[in-house]
Design a protein around this motif. Structure first.
Motif, PDB file in Angstrom:
ATOM      1  N   GLY A 187       0.819  -1.129   0.170  1.00  0.00           N
ATOM      2  CA  GLY A 187       0.095   0.070  -0.026  1.00  0.00           C
ATOM      3  C   GLY A 187       0.980   1.517  -0.020  1.00  0.00           C
ATOM      4  O   GLY A 187       1.979   1.181  -0.025  1.00  0.00           O
ATOM      5  N   CYS A 188       0.283   2.424   0.017  1.00  0.00           N
ATOM      6  CA  CYS A 188       0.862   3.583  -0.023  1.00  0.00           C
ATOM      7  C   CYS A 188      -0.146   4.876   0.674  1.00  0.00           C
ATOM      8  O   CYS A 188      -1.202   4.560   0.393  1.00  0.00           O
ATOM      9  N   ASN A 189       0.658   5.805   1.330  1.00  0.00           N
ATOM     10  CA  ASN A 189      -0.340   6.821   1.969  1.00  0.00           C
ATOM     11  C   ASN A 189       0.072   8.225   1.207  1.00  0.00           C
ATOM     12  O   ASN A 189      -0.457   9.052   1.646  1.00  0.00           O
ATOM     13  N   ASN A 190       0.593   8.071   0.070  1.00  0.00           N
ATOM     14  CA  ASN A 190       1.229   9.431  -0.410  1.00  0.00           C
ATOM     15  C   ASN A 190       0.265  10.130  -1.240  1.00  0.00           C
ATOM     16  O   ASN A 190       0.382  11.378  -1.379  1.00  0.00           O
ATOM     17  N   PHE A 191      -0.582   9.635  -1.981  1.00  0.00           N
ATOM     18  CA  PHE A 191      -1.558  10.343  -2.877  1.00  0.00           C
ATOM     19  C   PHE A 191      -0.734  11.196  -3.685  1.00  0.00           C
ATOM     20  O   PHE A 191      -1.164  12.499  -3.809  1.00  0.00           O
ATOM     21  N   CYS A 192       0.104  10.923  -4.437  1.00  0.00           N
ATOM     22  CA  CYS A 192       0.858  11.867  -5.745  1.00  0.00           C
ATOM     23  C   CYS A 192      -0.431  11.898  -6.413  1.00  0.00           C
ATOM     24  O   CYS A 192      -1.327  11.121  -6.834  1.00  0.00           O
ATOM     25  N   SER A 193      -0.718  13.212  -6.874  1.00  0.00           N
ATOM     26  CA  SER A 193      -2.095  13.481  -7.740  1.00  0.00           C
ATOM     27  C   SER A 193      -2.116  12.798  -8.854  1.00  0.00           C
ATOM     28  O   SER A 193      -3.414  12.590  -9.281  1.00  0.00           O
ATOM     29  N   TYR A 194      -1.261  12.233  -9.522  1.00  0.00           N
ATOM     30  CA  TYR A 194      -1.686  11.419 -10.689  1.00  0.00           C
ATOM     31  C   TYR A 194      -1.749  10.113 -10.717  1.00  0.00           C
ATOM     32  O   TYR A 194      -1.942   9.189 -11.326  1.00  0.00           O
ATOM     33  N   CYS A 195      -1.543   9.429  -9.334  1.00  0.00           N
ATOM     34  CA  CYS A 195      -1.313   8.067  -9.138  1.00  0.00           C
ATOM     35  C   CYS A 195      -2.560   7.267  -8.376  1.00  0.00           C
ATOM     36  O   CYS A 195      -3.169   7.736  -7.609  1.00  0.00           O
ATOM     37  N   ILE A 196      -2.965   6.061  -9.050  1.00  0.00           N
ATOM     38  CA  ILE A 196      -3.888   5.256  -8.757  1.00  0.00           C
ATOM     39  C   ILE A 196      -3.571   4.344  -7.469  1.00  0.00           C
ATOM     40  O   ILE A 196      -4.747   3.540  -6.764  1.00  0.00           O
ATOM     41  N   VAL A 197      -2.367   4.193  -7.353  1.00  0.00           N
ATOM     42  CA  VAL A 197      -1.987   3.149  -6.389  1.00  0.00           C
ATOM     43  C   VAL A 197      -2.729   3.056  -4.973  1.00  0.00           C
ATOM     44  O   VAL A 197      -3.219   2.089  -4.561  1.00  0.00           O
ATOM     45  N   PRO A 198      -2.726   4.313  -4.178  1.00  0.00           N
ATOM     46  CA  PRO A 198      -3.286   4.332  -2.893  1.00  0.00           C
ATOM     47  C   PRO A 198      -4.791   4.011  -2.705  1.00  0.00           C
ATOM     48  O   PRO A 198      -5.346   3.364  -2.019  1.00  0.00           O
ATOM     49  N   TYR A 199      -5.568   4.115  -4.140  1.00  0.00           N
ATOM     50  CA  TYR A 199      -6.759   3.742  -4.105  1.00  0.00           C
ATOM     51  C   TYR A 199      -6.976   2.361  -4.349  1.00  0.00           C
ATOM     52  O   TYR A 199      -8.060   1.756  -4.112  1.00  0.00           O
ATOM     53  N   GLY A 231       8.493  -2.420  -1.857  1.00  0.00           N
ATOM     54  CA  GLY A 231       7.397  -1.520  -1.323  1.00  0.00           C
ATOM     55  C   GLY A 231       7.016  -0.400  -2.116  1.00  0.00           C
ATOM     56  O   GLY A 231       7.816   0.006  -2.865  1.00  0.00           O
ATOM     57  N   GLN A 232       5.956   0.388  -1.992  1.00  0.00           N
ATOM     58  CA  GLN A 232       5.618   1.354  -3.111  1.00  0.00           C
ATOM     59  C   GLN A 232       6.466   2.633  -2.568  1.00  0.00           C
ATOM     60  O   GLN A 232       6.835   3.475  -3.126  1.00  0.00           O
ATOM     61  N   ASN A 233       6.836   2.641  -0.969  1.00  0.00           N
ATOM     62  CA  ASN A 233       7.644   3.712  -0.457  1.00  0.00           C
ATOM     63  C   ASN A 233       8.254   2.937   0.559  1.00  0.00           C
ATOM     64  O   ASN A 233       7.902   2.941   1.753  1.00  0.00           O
ATOM     65  N   SER A 268      11.615   4.216  -3.322  1.00  0.00           N
ATOM     66  CA  SER A 268      11.994   5.218  -2.387  1.00  0.00           C
ATOM     67  C   SER A 268      11.260   6.614  -2.661  1.00  0.00           C
ATOM     68  O   SER A 268      11.413   6.783  -4.010  1.00  0.00           O
ATOM     69  N   HIS A 269      10.599   7.111  -1.820  1.00  0.00           N
ATOM     70  CA  HIS A 269      10.079   8.548  -2.058  1.00  0.00           C
ATOM     71  C   HIS A 269      11.145   9.443  -1.506  1.00  0.00           C
ATOM     72  O   HIS A 269      11.389   9.259  -0.429  1.00  0.00           O
ATOM     73  N   PRO A 270      11.291  10.474  -2.418  1.00  0.00           N
ATOM     74  CA  PRO A 270      12.540  11.259  -1.789  1.00  0.00           C
ATOM     75  C   PRO A 270      12.206  11.969  -0.540  1.00  0.00           C
ATOM     76  O   PRO A 270      12.959  12.463   0.103  1.00  0.00           O
ATOM     77  N   ASN A 307       1.801  16.950  -5.868  1.00  0.00           N
ATOM     78  CA  ASN A 307       1.609  16.414  -4.422  1.00  0.00           C
ATOM     79  C   ASN A 307       2.848  15.695  -3.716  1.00  0.00           C
ATOM     80  O   ASN A 307       2.723  14.591  -3.064  1.00  0.00           O
ATOM     81  N   ARG A 308       3.985  15.915  -4.637  1.00  0.00           N
ATOM     82  CA  ARG A 308       5.069  15.130  -4.319  1.00  0.00           C
ATOM     83  C   ARG A 308       6.021  15.641  -2.786  1.00  0.00           C
ATOM     84  O   ARG A 308       6.697  14.878  -2.220  1.00  0.00           O
ATOM     85  N   ARG A 309       5.595  16.802  -2.433  1.00  0.00           N
ATOM     86  CA  ARG A 309       6.163  17.333  -1.230  1.00  0.00           C
ATOM     87  C   ARG A 309       7.668  17.201  -0.914  1.00  0.00           C
ATOM     88  O   ARG A 309       8.112  17.008   0.189  1.00  0.00           O
TER      89      ARG A 309
HETATM   90  S1  SF4 Z   1       3.682   7.769  -6.940  1.00  0.00           S
HETATM   91 FE1  SF4 Z   1       4.485   5.989  -5.559  1.00  0.00          FE
HETATM   92  S2  SF4 Z   1       4.422   7.241  -3.503  1.00  0.00           S
HETATM   93 FE2  SF4 Z   1       2.978   8.235  -5.184  1.00  0.00          FE
HETATM   94  S3  SF4 Z   1       1.019   7.669  -4.616  1.00  0.00           S
HETATM   95 FE3  SF4 Z   1       1.701   6.381  -6.193  1.00  0.00          FE
HETATM   96  S4  SF4 Z   1       2.748   4.658  -5.214  1.00  0.00           S
HETATM   97 FE4  SF4 Z   1       2.537   6.096  -3.820  1.00  0.00          FE
END
Ligand code: SF4
Length: 466
Positions: A187-199, A231-233, A268-270, A307-309
């Motif tokens: 899973g992932c908590n980051n919710f980058c605005s383009y990414c579907i993975v956390p959903y 891991g996603q991050n 890795s998320h920077p 939303n990369r922070r």
């Molecule tokens: S790009 Fe990576 S870090 Fe960002 S929401 Fe998607 S899986 Fe998570």
């Protein structure tokens, strides 16, 4: 925080019992059934497919590398880009004919695409030859779903959106004898605005460190030489456990294990990569000096919209620190071109960042809108032709850099892990994952050797054994 659901031993045992029942069902028929598992997308999907194959093997299935004649077909899908989704729909459509040629063939779809409500609905209404669908949360229940379809002939849709779970002890059939994936978190908590993975994969949940250590020890004992922690991050590993153990602690502990192996990790998320992690990498020989650190854009406004922070300056500070403590560190990254509203000048910031960092390799993508994500709602006035032109420039820039870096290898001696044969030459990988070809005996496959580089192309190196 959403609570992680731990699948109990009793629940997993029930699935194992079902595997035995399915095995007996085929034995009674006097048939060894065949299974074809096809994987789209990332390494996490590859790792999930290894678990699907493990469950199928326990149900008595032998693996085959074609859908033709398979008794069960599982397509493990990817939702990260529209192109991948279209490919899946095309391939699923074609299976209508395959199924007609093999009576009793069962077709299952799983993976991230099946975590999207509208996709599951479309499969239900328009692809009636598909027998079963399950989303990533329901993967551990695959034997039960398969048995239901075999017994009743009725379609199953296990697509309930649940809190993420952890299921330890699912059997695994690995695809490679030397390289293994080990999921350390999901899973992932980051919710980058383009990414579907956390959903589709739910919130972050970490495996217990002792379960990971046990799995890695077993892999080393079985002869695996190149182990990738997934891991996603990975940098947020352990936050949900409350044990005071972070990713640097975990990989440092694993690197102390006995044996001859390389450990690597992705992704890795920077914003969460720490100097402590770079220091840990630098102080352990068994941790490959390779870092996949996606930057996505070199422009701060675009990064904010994504939303990369982090800012490009913060990103570069990390890169500089990593290179200071590990000269020769191999850096790779992901980058998106044509994010909604990206201007020509903003794109040029991405090119500048690439020229400044000089990555060993880049995974380059044109932005693909994903339904349900914030970026899909953003105005996107840039014509496709402009995005394609930017993409071509990006690829050309990186190809030149890769070639220059490759030329610098000539005359150097590098340690490689020999992983196979291609005609007259052996194939191997450096610590940084670079392909090296050289003449040698098959007995070297599976070993670490030193190779002196004599020539190069954009994508690979050529050498002779030292
Ligand atoms: S790009 Fe990576 S870090 Fe960002 S929401 Fe998607 S899986 Fe998570």
């Amino acid at each position: 925080m959403e609570r992680t659901r731990v699948i109990s031993e009793a629940q997993l045992q029930a699935q194992k019992d079902i595997c035995r029942q399915i095995g007996a069902y085929w034995q009674e028929k006097g048939v060894t059934p065949l299974a074809f598992v096809d994987t789209y997308g990332c390494q996490q999907n590859e790792a999930d497919s290894e678990r699907i194959r493990g469950m199928l093997r326990d149900c008595g299935y032998e693996m085959t590398d074609t859908e033709e004649g398979a008794d069960v077909i599982v397509l493990n899908t990817c939702a990260i880009r529209e192109h991948a989704e279209q490919r899946v729909f095309g391939n699923v459509g074609a299976l209508v004919h395959t199924k007609r040629r093999h009576e009793g063939q069962k077709i299952f779809l799983c993976g991230c695409m099946m975590g999207q409500d509208h996709v599951a609905k479309k499969i239900k209404s328009s692809y009636t030859h598909v027998d079963g669908v399950f989303n990533p949360h329901q993967l551990w229940r695959f034997p039960e779903l398969l048995q239901s379809v075999l017994k009743t002939g009725k379609r199953v849709f296990a697509v309930e959106d649940e809190p993420g779970n952890i299921a330890e002890g699912i059997p695994v059939v690995r695809q490679n004898d030397l390289k293994a994936w080990v999921s350390i978190m999901y899973g992932c908590n980051n919710f980058c605005s383009y990414c579907i993975v956390p959903y589709v994969r739910g919130r972050e949940r970490s495996r217990q460190p002792e379960d990971i250590i046990r799995e890695v020890k077993e892999l080393i004992a079985q002869g695996y030489r190149d182990i990738t922690l997934l891991g996603q991050n990975v940098n947020s590993y352990g936050r949900d456990l409350g044990l005071g153990i972070d990713f640097a602690d975990l990989i440092g502990t694993l690197a102390e294990l006995e044996g001859d192996f390389w450990l690597r990790f992705m992704t890795s998320h920077p914003k969460d990569a720490t100097k402590k992690l770079f220091d840990t990498m630098a102080s352990h020989d068994k941790i490959a000096k390779q870092f996949h650190l996606p930057f996505q854009s070199g422009n701060d406004r675009v990064l904010k919209e994504m939303n990369r922070r982090y800012t490009s300056a913060q990103y570069l500070e990390l890169v500089d620190y990593g290179r200071a403590v590990m000269p020769g560190l191999i850096l790779t990254s992901d980058v998106i071109v044509g994010f909604p509203g990206e201007t020509e000048e903003e794109f040029e910031d991405t090119i500048k960042l690439i020229e400044r960092v000089r990555y060993d390799a880049l995974f380059t993508f044109i932005y693909s809108p994903r339904r349900g994500t914030p970026a899909a709602e953003m105005p996107d006035p840039t014509p496709k032709a402009d995005k394609n032109r930017r993409f071509d420039k990006l690829v050309a820039t990186q190809n030149r850099i890769s070639e220059e870096i490759h030329r610098d290898y000539i005359g150097k001696t590098v340690k490689v892990l020999v992983d196979g044969r291609e005609g007259e030459v052996l194939t191997s990988r450096t610590e940084g994952g670079r392909l090296v070809r050289f003449p040698g005996e098959d007995s070297l496959i599976g070993q670490f050797v030193e190779v002196t580089i004599t020539d190069c192309t954009t994508w690979s190196l050529v050498g002779t054994i030292k």
